[in-house]
Design an enzyme around this catalytic site. Structure first.
Site: not given
Ligand code: CO
Length: 647
Positions: A307, A391
């Site tokens: 990420d 997320y």
């Protein structure tokens, strides 16, 4: 009440009070402008990165207010037509490009603009629309397309291309939670440079799950009624002071920074002790992270999100809201970042800072006299939250009055979902709603902690507690002791947690002794942790080799900034920590960097659906012989309704 960081100014260089101050919006624009005017950029380029090129440590250390402040920008440019990546440095002082180089065979991270364009490209593809029709879906505009990095699997038609795997979900309307209806078995491979569909992999139709998964307030029929107001007030304001990006609070000194890749960065962390600011860390930030999934079927084996390195978690940071994200007397810092077009954009309120009451700091009651001494603990919180697709990750740095520093990650948002045939019980996931499978996965974070415990010359010790075997020295078989072993080189310093041995690691300064004649130190206390379950031969284990060890130590070396190397997107592997450490350099009494890998293990629960309540994981850094004695005896007793909390 919220206090706001000073507004960004319009002229480059103004409002910059320190060499580590992040680039202002004006400086970002100026850096892009200088590069454009002095280099022939292609017609279709994207600015992946425009950040401060942090000056050398010596320059920062020798800086005092009023000195000239060198300003240099580091840029990464993707030329979509030439399919080439370039790195540049631009001197803002001299108004010129000071270096420009082609970096062959790498892919910069996927930029926000590419997510948006990729969704539109997939929705518009006739082949994709035909695949949707096979599933009874007639409106492609209702499809949410999440672009995932393609990883690296050596497929011939993917070699050398800039790719995303588009994973698709069906919304019934703009506010519907699309993750309730994964379009299972349909995977679209998109060439991001050409912005066209390369291939559609159709693994067969799986029915859409029947139920909506909405959690927004508008969908909740009845709220619980018994919550009374809880207000946090600090009538005299907070106890910290802020000057630009410099923060002082309860003997702590630190600087706040921010980058598009790492998000929140902390610099120059020190604790004031007897009139002197004693350094603890030069720089602390997330270096990268990865979320490997455990489902082997269809294209799911390719799900591993880096990420930071693949998506730029800093650039995906939320703008926080007072009373919602943060409660109390809040100070906000804005983040100034760049768009793919080389413009500046600002995330207002990207970093939240405030104080929290944290219960009891210490206490003792003298039972003979009834005399009580108790102090309340307070902590400074510096935090930010990012949304990466489905997320949310919150990164919370806590500073405590007793010298403890804690990193706590808050994981929330929506779990990644897949469809499953009615009646099937998933082996590699959890059924979280009818027809809805949440795959097992892990979240691995790596924090780069450039330690400076009372100066640069530091050595790391591993401390294990050892049970003494029964014998003449241990006649009653009760003995145990803590044993410290120096980790003097990079390979010997690659370690994993062992809670059964009470294992921790101390960063110690051999040349600075405390009043007891022992070297001063700070220990890294692991919290919950886990190792990866992917086999060592898996692609992800090569590409995220940092997962295999919880502790890594390297000698400080400029350019060694990420556990996964500079360009993890589609990288075949081996970069970052495994490469940095392969020569087994000495880390004995040197300026060293600690890299801590933190694994959070996620076997999804039905309670994680449709949105996961926050889960927590983290680690702490705690003084160990750094001070001569308890450093918080001078915290005053609090006032209470009968006077002070001691009597
Ligand atoms: Co998870």
């Amino acid at each position: 009440m919220a206090i706001h960081a000073e507004k960004d100014t319009t002229s480059a260089g103004a409002n910059v009070a320190h060499p580590l101050a992040p680039l202002t919006s004006a400086e970002i624009m100026e850096a892009a402008g200088i590069l454009r005017s002095q280099r022939q950029l292609g017609a279709r380029v994207r600015f992946e990165t425009i950040v401060l090129k942090e000056p050398e440590k010596a320059q920062v250390r020798n800086f005092s207010p009023g000195n000239p402040i060198p300003r240099e920008a580091f840029l990464v440019i993707l030329d979509c037509e030439a399919e080439a990546t370039f790195e540049a440095t631009v001197s803002l002082d001299e108004g010129k490009v000071t270096s420009w180089k082609h970096v062959p065979g790498v892919q910069p991270r996927i930029m926000f603009e590419e997510f948006v364009e990729c969704e539109a490209t997939v929705q518009a593809s006739p082949e994709f629309q035909a695949a949707l029709e096979k599933r009874g879906i007639t409106d492609p505009d209702l499809i949410m397309v999440d672009s995932w990095s393609a990883g690296y699997y050596g497929f011939a038609d993917e070699e050398g291309r800039r790719l995303a795997i588009a994973r698709c979900f069906l919304r019934t309307g703009p506010n519907d939670n699309g993750y309730a209806r994964p379009v299972e078995g349909l995977s679209v491979v998109v060439d991001l440079n050409k912005m066209e569909v390369l291939r559609i992999d159709d693994y067969g139709v799986v029915p859409l799950p029947p139920n909506p998964g909405n959690y927004a307030a508008e969908f909740v029929k009845e709220f619980r009624q018994d919550l009374k107001p809880l207000e946090i007030t600090q009538p005299e304001g907070p106890s910290f002071t802020v000057d630009g990006y410099a923060v002082k609070w309860q003997k702590w000194h630190l600087r706040v920074g921010f980058t598009p890749r790492e998000g929140l960065v902390l610099h120059d962390i020190g604790y004031e002790d007897q009139g002197r600011v004693r350094p603890v860390m030069y720089r602390a930030a997330l270096s990268d992270m990865v979320v490997p999934y455990g489902e082997p079927g269809k294209d799911h084996y390719r799900k591993n999100a880096f990420d930071a390195g693949e998506y730029g978690i800093g650039s995906l940071t939320n703008s926080l809201t007072l009373g919602c994200d943060c409660l109390g007397e809040i100070y906000y810092f804005d983040a100034h970042l760049n768009t793919g077009g080389g413009e500046a954009f600002t995330i207002p309120n990207a970093v939240c800072m405030h104080e929290e009451d944290y219960g009891i700091l210490w206490k003792h009651t003298d039972w003979r006299t009834g005399h009580v001494e108790v102090r309340r603990s307070r902590r400074l919180v510096v935090s930010s939250v990012a949304t990466v697709g489905n997320y949310e990750y919150g990164f919370f740095w806590y500073f405590y009055q007793d010298g403890t520093i804690q990193m706590e990650i808050k994981l929330t948002g929506i779990i990644n979902t897949a469809g499953i045939e009615d009646g099937e019980i998933p082996k590699y996931g959890t059924l979280v709603a009818p027809g809805l499978n949440a795959h097992i996965h892990q979240h691995f974070f790596n924090f780069r902690l450039d330690m400076d415990v009372d100066g640069e010359g530091n050595t790391v010790y591993e401390v294990n507690t050892v049970a003494e075997p029964p014998g003449p020295d241990n006649p009653h078989a009760n003995a145990f002791y803590a044993e410290a072993t120096p980790l003097k080189s990079e390979l010997s310093a690659q370690r994993v947690v062992d809670p059964m041995k009470g294992r921790y690691w101390v960063v110690s300064n051999p040349s600075v002794k405390n009043a007891l004649g022992r070297p001063v130190g700070y220990k890294l206390m692991p919290g919950e942790n886990v190792l990866p379950f992917a086999d060592p031969t898996a692609s992800i284990m090569r590409r995220a080799g940092f997962m295999a060890k919880h502790l890594w130590v390297t000698p400080y070396t400029p350019g060694e900034t990420s556990a996964t190397g500079p360009y993890p997107n589609q990288h075949p592997g081996g970069a970052g920590l495994p490469e940095y450490t392969k020569n087994d350099r000495s880390v004995d009494n040197t300026d060293l960097v600690l890299w801590y890998t933190l694994g959070y293990h996620h076997v999804p629960r039905p309670e994680d659906w449709p949105i996961s309540p926050v889960s927590y994981c983290g680690f702490s850094l705690k003084p160990v012989g750094f001070f001569d004695t308890n450093p918080v005896l001078d915290v005053p007793p609090s006032a209470h309704h009968n006077g002070a909390c001691h009597a």
